[in-house]
Design a protein around this motif. Sequence first.
Motif, PDB file in Angstrom:
ATOM      1  N   MET A   1       0.842  -1.191   0.000  1.00 47.70           N
ATOM      2  CA  MET A   1       0.000   0.000   0.000  1.00 47.70           C
ATOM      3  C   MET A   1       0.877   1.241   0.000  1.00 47.70           C
ATOM      4  SD  MET A   1      -2.848   1.256   2.800  1.00 47.70           S
ATOM      5  CE  MET A   1      -1.626   1.422   4.089  1.00 47.70           C
ATOM      6  N   VAL A   2       0.586   2.153  -0.910  1.00 53.40           N
ATOM      7  CA  VAL A   2       1.297   3.426  -0.963  1.00 53.40           C
ATOM      8  C   VAL A   2       0.268   4.541  -0.908  1.00 53.40           C
ATOM      9  CG1 VAL A   2       2.828   4.900  -2.296  1.00 53.40           C
ATOM     10  CG2 VAL A   2       3.176   2.426  -2.310  1.00 53.40           C
ATOM     11  N   LEU A   3       0.322   5.363   0.141  1.00 52.66           N
ATOM     12  CA  LEU A   3      -0.604   6.476   0.293  1.00 52.66           C
ATOM     13  C   LEU A   3       0.069   7.761  -0.158  1.00 52.66           C
ATOM     14  CD1 LEU A   3      -2.116   5.652   3.801  1.00 52.66           C
ATOM     15  CD2 LEU A   3      -3.118   5.189   1.567  1.00 52.66           C
ATOM     16  N   ASN A   4      -0.562   8.447  -1.109  1.00 46.94           N
ATOM     17  CA  ASN A   4       0.000   9.684  -1.631  1.00 46.94           C
ATOM     18  C   ASN A   4      -0.772  10.919  -1.197  1.00 46.94           C
ATOM     19  OD1 ASN A   4       2.102   8.436  -3.223  1.00 46.94           O
ATOM     20  ND2 ASN A   4       0.485   7.717  -4.591  1.00 46.94           N
ATOM     21  N   ARG A   5      -2.070  10.777  -0.998  1.00 46.88           N
ATOM     22  CA  ARG A   5      -2.923  11.927  -0.692  1.00 46.88           C
ATOM     23  C   ARG A   5      -3.237  12.062   0.801  1.00 46.88           C
ATOM     24  NH1 ARG A   5      -3.134  15.312  -5.194  1.00 46.88           N
ATOM     25  NH2 ARG A   5      -2.864  13.982  -7.016  1.00 46.88           N
ATOM     26  N   VAL A   6      -3.214  10.959   1.523  1.00 51.85           N
ATOM     27  CA  VAL A   6      -3.414  11.002   2.973  1.00 51.85           C
ATOM     28  C   VAL A   6      -2.049  11.214   3.625  1.00 51.85           C
ATOM     29  CG1 VAL A   6      -4.133   9.718   5.022  1.00 51.85           C
ATOM     30  CG2 VAL A   6      -5.449   9.509   2.897  1.00 51.85           C
ATOM     31  N   ARG A   7      -1.883  12.323   4.325  1.00 49.21           N
ATOM     32  CA  ARG A   7      -0.581  12.685   4.889  1.00 49.21           C
ATOM     33  C   ARG A   7      -0.418  12.286   6.351  1.00 49.21           C
ATOM     34  NH1 ARG A   7       2.105  13.640   0.188  1.00 49.21           N
ATOM     35  NH2 ARG A   7       1.056  15.231  -1.061  1.00 49.21           N
ATOM     36  N   ALA A   8      -1.541  12.054   7.058  1.00 50.13           N
ATOM     37  CA  ALA A   8      -1.467  11.667   8.469  1.00 50.13           C
ATOM     38  C   ALA A   8      -2.794  11.055   8.904  1.00 50.13           C
ATOM     39  CB  ALA A   8      -1.124  12.862   9.351  1.00 50.13           C
ATOM     40  N   VAL A   9      -2.708  10.175   9.886  1.00 50.85           N
ATOM     41  CA  VAL A   9      -3.907   9.536  10.434  1.00 50.85           C
ATOM     42  C   VAL A   9      -3.909   9.726  11.950  1.00 50.85           C
ATOM     43  CG1 VAL A   9      -5.196   7.379  10.716  1.00 50.85           C
ATOM     44  CG2 VAL A   9      -3.931   7.825   8.592  1.00 50.85           C
ATOM     45  N   PHE A  10      -5.013  10.254  12.465  1.00 50.99           N
ATOM     46  CA  PHE A  10      -5.189  10.419  13.901  1.00 50.99           C
ATOM     47  C   PHE A  10      -6.102   9.308  14.398  1.00 50.99           C
ATOM     48  CE2 PHE A  10      -5.159  15.259  12.874  1.00 50.99           C
ATOM     49  CZ  PHE A  10      -3.806  15.203  12.588  1.00 50.99           C
ATOM     50  N   LEU A  11      -5.706   8.640  15.469  1.00 52.11           N
ATOM     51  CA  LEU A  11      -6.518   7.553  16.015  1.00 52.11           C
ATOM     52  C   LEU A  11      -6.843   7.811  17.482  1.00 52.11           C
ATOM     53  CD1 LEU A  11      -4.151   5.890  14.057  1.00 52.11           C
ATOM     54  CD2 LEU A  11      -5.976   4.227  14.355  1.00 52.11           C
ATOM     55  N   ASP A  12      -8.083   7.503  17.845  1.00 50.54           N
ATOM     56  CA  ASP A  12      -8.514   7.613  19.227  1.00 50.54           C
ATOM     57  C   ASP A  12      -8.055   6.376  19.997  1.00 50.54           C
ATOM     58  OD1 ASP A  12     -10.075   8.595  21.469  1.00 50.54           O
ATOM     59  OD2 ASP A  12     -11.518   7.032  20.999  1.00 50.54           O
ATOM     60  N   LEU A  13      -7.921   6.502  21.326  1.00 51.20           N
ATOM     61  CA  LEU A  13      -7.469   5.378  22.156  1.00 51.20           C
ATOM     62  C   LEU A  13      -8.626   4.549  22.697  1.00 51.20           C
ATOM     63  CD1 LEU A  13      -5.241   3.840  23.747  1.00 51.20           C
ATOM     64  CD2 LEU A  13      -5.477   5.569  25.537  1.00 51.20           C
ATOM     65  N   ASP A  14      -9.630   5.230  23.233  1.00 52.12           N
ATOM     66  CA  ASP A  14     -10.664   4.544  24.011  1.00 52.12           C
ATOM     67  C   ASP A  14     -11.773   3.954  23.156  1.00 52.12           C
ATOM     68  OD1 ASP A  14      -9.735   5.013  26.736  1.00 52.12           O
ATOM     69  OD2 ASP A  14      -9.998   7.104  26.214  1.00 52.12           O
ATOM     70  N   ASN A  15     -11.486   2.954  22.368  1.00 51.28           N
ATOM     71  CA  ASN A  15     -12.562   2.286  21.643  1.00 51.28           C
ATOM     72  C   ASN A  15     -12.801   0.923  22.287  1.00 51.28           C
ATOM     73  OD1 ASN A  15     -10.118   1.374  20.792  1.00 51.28           O
ATOM     74  ND2 ASN A  15     -10.517   1.556  18.604  1.00 51.28           N
ATOM     75  N   THR A  16     -13.733   0.939  23.250  1.00 46.36           N
ATOM     76  CA  THR A  16     -14.142  -0.270  23.981  1.00 46.36           C
ATOM     77  C   THR A  16     -12.998  -0.907  24.761  1.00 46.36           C
ATOM     78  OG1 THR A  16     -13.806  -1.825  22.135  1.00 46.36           O
ATOM     79  CG2 THR A  16     -15.937  -0.735  22.283  1.00 46.36           C
ATOM     80  N   LEU A  17     -12.142  -0.086  25.357  1.00 48.85           N
ATOM     81  CA  LEU A  17     -11.061  -0.628  26.173  1.00 48.85           C
ATOM     82  C   LEU A  17     -11.467  -0.803  27.633  1.00 48.85           C
ATOM     83  CD1 LEU A  17      -7.949   1.315  24.834  1.00 48.85           C
ATOM     84  CD2 LEU A  17      -8.579  -1.047  24.418  1.00 48.85           C
ATOM     85  N   ILE A  18     -12.589  -0.207  28.018  1.00 46.42           N
ATOM     86  CA  ILE A  18     -13.024  -0.311  29.411  1.00 46.42           C
ATOM     87  C   ILE A  18     -13.605  -1.695  29.673  1.00 46.42           C
ATOM     88  CG2 ILE A  18     -14.668   0.566  31.118  1.00 46.42           C
ATOM     89  CD1 ILE A  18     -14.439   3.287  29.808  1.00 46.42           C
ATOM     90  N   ASP A  19     -13.106  -2.339  30.714  1.00 38.89           N
ATOM     91  CA  ASP A  19     -13.542  -3.682  31.060  1.00 38.89           C
ATOM     92  C   ASP A  19     -14.148  -3.682  32.465  1.00 38.89           C
ATOM     93  OD1 ASP A  19     -13.601  -6.412  31.970  1.00 38.89           O
ATOM     94  OD2 ASP A  19     -12.327  -6.914  30.275  1.00 38.89           O
ATOM     95  N   THR A  20     -15.433  -4.030  32.568  1.00 35.28           N
ATOM     96  CA  THR A  20     -16.108  -4.030  33.868  1.00 35.28           C
ATOM     97  C   THR A  20     -16.531  -5.432  34.295  1.00 35.28           C
ATOM     98  OG1 THR A  20     -18.212  -3.562  32.776  1.00 35.28           O
ATOM     99  CG2 THR A  20     -16.978  -1.678  33.608  1.00 35.28           C
ATOM    100  N   ALA A  21     -16.016  -6.456  33.639  1.00 30.62           N
ATOM    101  CA  ALA A  21     -16.447  -7.821  33.930  1.00 30.62           C
ATOM    102  C   ALA A  21     -16.169  -8.223  35.376  1.00 30.62           C
ATOM    103  CB  ALA A  21     -15.755  -8.801  32.978  1.00 30.62           C
ATOM    104  N   GLU A  22     -15.003  -7.852  35.895  1.00 28.51           N
ATOM    105  CA  GLU A  22     -14.651  -8.248  37.257  1.00 28.51           C
ATOM    106  C   GLU A  22     -15.535  -7.557  38.296  1.00 28.51           C
ATOM    107  OE1 GLU A  22     -12.569 -10.685  38.074  1.00 28.51           O
ATOM    108  OE2 GLU A  22     -12.304 -11.010  35.928  1.00 28.51           O
ATOM    109  N   VAL A  23     -15.928  -6.324  38.027  1.00 25.39           N
ATOM    110  CA  VAL A  23     -16.806  -5.620  38.959  1.00 25.39           C
ATOM    111  C   VAL A  23     -18.187  -6.271  38.974  1.00 25.39           C
ATOM    112  CG1 VAL A  23     -17.868  -3.411  39.547  1.00 25.39           C
ATOM    113  CG2 VAL A  23     -15.556  -3.470  38.605  1.00 25.39           C
ATOM    114  N   ILE A  24     -18.671  -6.685  37.826  1.00 26.71           N
ATOM    115  CA  ILE A  24     -19.957  -7.375  37.755  1.00 26.71           C
ATOM    116  C   ILE A  24     -19.916  -8.649  38.589  1.00 26.71           C
ATOM    117  CG2 ILE A  24     -21.524  -8.613  36.210  1.00 26.71           C
ATOM    118  CD1 ILE A  24     -20.846  -6.539  34.062  1.00 26.71           C
TER     119      ILE A  24
END
Length: 241
Positions: A1-24
């Motif tokens: 893959m070679v990207l010529n028109r996209v110069r940068a990509v910003f990504l969020d961190l918190d996409n479903t990283l919260i885990d509450t299973a142990e508290v339940i």
Amino acid sequence: MVLNRVRAVFLDLDNTLIDTAEVIKLLKSKYQYKEGEADIISEKVQVKFSQECYRESKMSITDLRISHWEEAIQETRGEMANRKLAEECYFLWKSTRLQHMTLSEDIKNMLTELRKEVPLLLLTNGDTQTQREKIEACACQPYFDAIVVGGEQEEEKPSPSIFYYCCDLLGVQPGDCVMVGDTLETDIQGGLNAGLKATVWINKNGIVPQKQSPVPHYVASSVLELRAILQKIDYISSVSA
């Protein structure tokens, strides 16, 4: 893959990283909460996390989040506030959340390959201490050219200013960048506000957005679809140029 028109990509961190299973489990086993009650409390807390305004609160981030658990328990059970139980839930949630915060091998590989073609920047909202703990726990620093935490800036997503700051860090223009995230109100709206080339909404659970919600340019069920989407964005940009 070679990207010529996209110069940068910003990504969020918190996409479903919260885990509450142990508290339940804790609520069910130690405190004999019913099956549905523990799940409802967990869901309420996650909503409160997503809506919290820690900048406007006079409490520390720890006290604020303990209060989220306290309120969720009280709202669900209809009983007196139980600060001790809320504290137990919060600290268990915090410790297990950090333990579960790891990048899968597939995501590591994807980020490694993407970074060969385009600079990657991690852009996350939230309290500085909390977000830095997450970043350290998932050991994601090596996969990004820069990391920006909203709590360390004057404004957070969806304000355009934080996106412009990210562009300046990487030496790119907003119109050449893509924002990827799971929250319409911050990630997608912010990307639109800043005039980025495109926004990609990671809709893992197939949520149907409300009519007034911001409209992303692209929707994916997994961040692993990102490479194909970036190729498409790049191709469309080259054809329309």
